[in-house]
Write a protein that holds these residues in place. Sequence first.
Motif, short mmCIF file in Angstrom:
data_model
loop_
_atom_site.label_atom_id
_atom_site.label_comp_id
_atom_site.label_asym_id
_atom_site.label_seq_id
_atom_site.Cartn_x
_atom_site.Cartn_y
_atom_site.Cartn_z
N LEU A 1 74.52 63.10 152.92
CA LEU A 1 75.24 63.93 151.97
C LEU A 1 76.53 64.47 152.59
O LEU A 1 76.51 65.04 153.69
N GLY A 2 77.64 64.24 151.89
CA GLY A 2 78.93 64.74 152.36
C GLY A 2 79.67 63.79 153.28
O GLY A 2 80.79 64.09 153.72
N LYS A 3 79.05 62.65 153.59
CA LYS A 3 79.69 61.66 154.47
C LYS A 3 79.85 60.33 153.75
O LYS A 3 79.22 60.09 152.72
N GLN A 4 80.68 59.47 154.33
CA GLN A 4 80.89 58.15 153.73
C GLN A 4 79.66 57.26 153.93
O GLN A 4 78.90 57.43 154.89
N ARG A 5 79.52 56.32 153.00
CA ARG A 5 78.43 55.36 153.12
C ARG A 5 78.70 54.47 154.34
O ARG A 5 79.82 54.01 154.56
N ASP B 1 69.27 58.68 162.21
CA ASP B 1 69.05 57.64 161.21
C ASP B 1 68.67 58.24 159.85
O ASP B 1 68.56 57.50 158.86
N THR B 2 68.46 59.52 159.81
CA THR B 2 68.12 60.19 158.54
C THR B 2 69.25 60.01 157.53
O THR B 2 70.41 60.33 157.82
N ALA B 3 68.91 59.49 156.37
CA ALA B 3 69.90 59.22 155.32
C ALA B 3 69.20 58.66 154.10
O ALA B 3 68.00 58.36 154.14
#
Length: 115
Positions: free
Chosen positions: A41-45, A89-91
């Motif tokens: 959340l809040g970052k680029q893919r 690695d959480t995403a």
Amino acid sequence: QVQLVESGGGLVQPGGSLRLSCAASERFSSLGSMGWYRQVLGKQREWVASIGPGDTTDYPDSVKGRFTISRDNAKNTVFLQMNNLKPEDTAVYYCFAARYEGMYWGQGTQVTVSS
């Protein structure tokens, strides 16, 4: 329109493993490359892994040696085996399929690495 359905996310401790699955609504022969991205959340893919029509695979350095992408042609399913997981690695992990008209995405599956 290609439909992609992911499964296999969850909560795992650091050092643990998870396997994600992505079932496609069409045969691989009608698709180009497939693979996975992830997003915090809040970052680029961020790209995680790809597998091409000739089963060639590719990974960024951040997951190389820990993640393995593979596919089952009979089931039109792509897998992402994730070993030695780290908190970073959480995403949310998204499956993609690329074809001449563009890219298709799954709905995403949450992976949380925490003790």
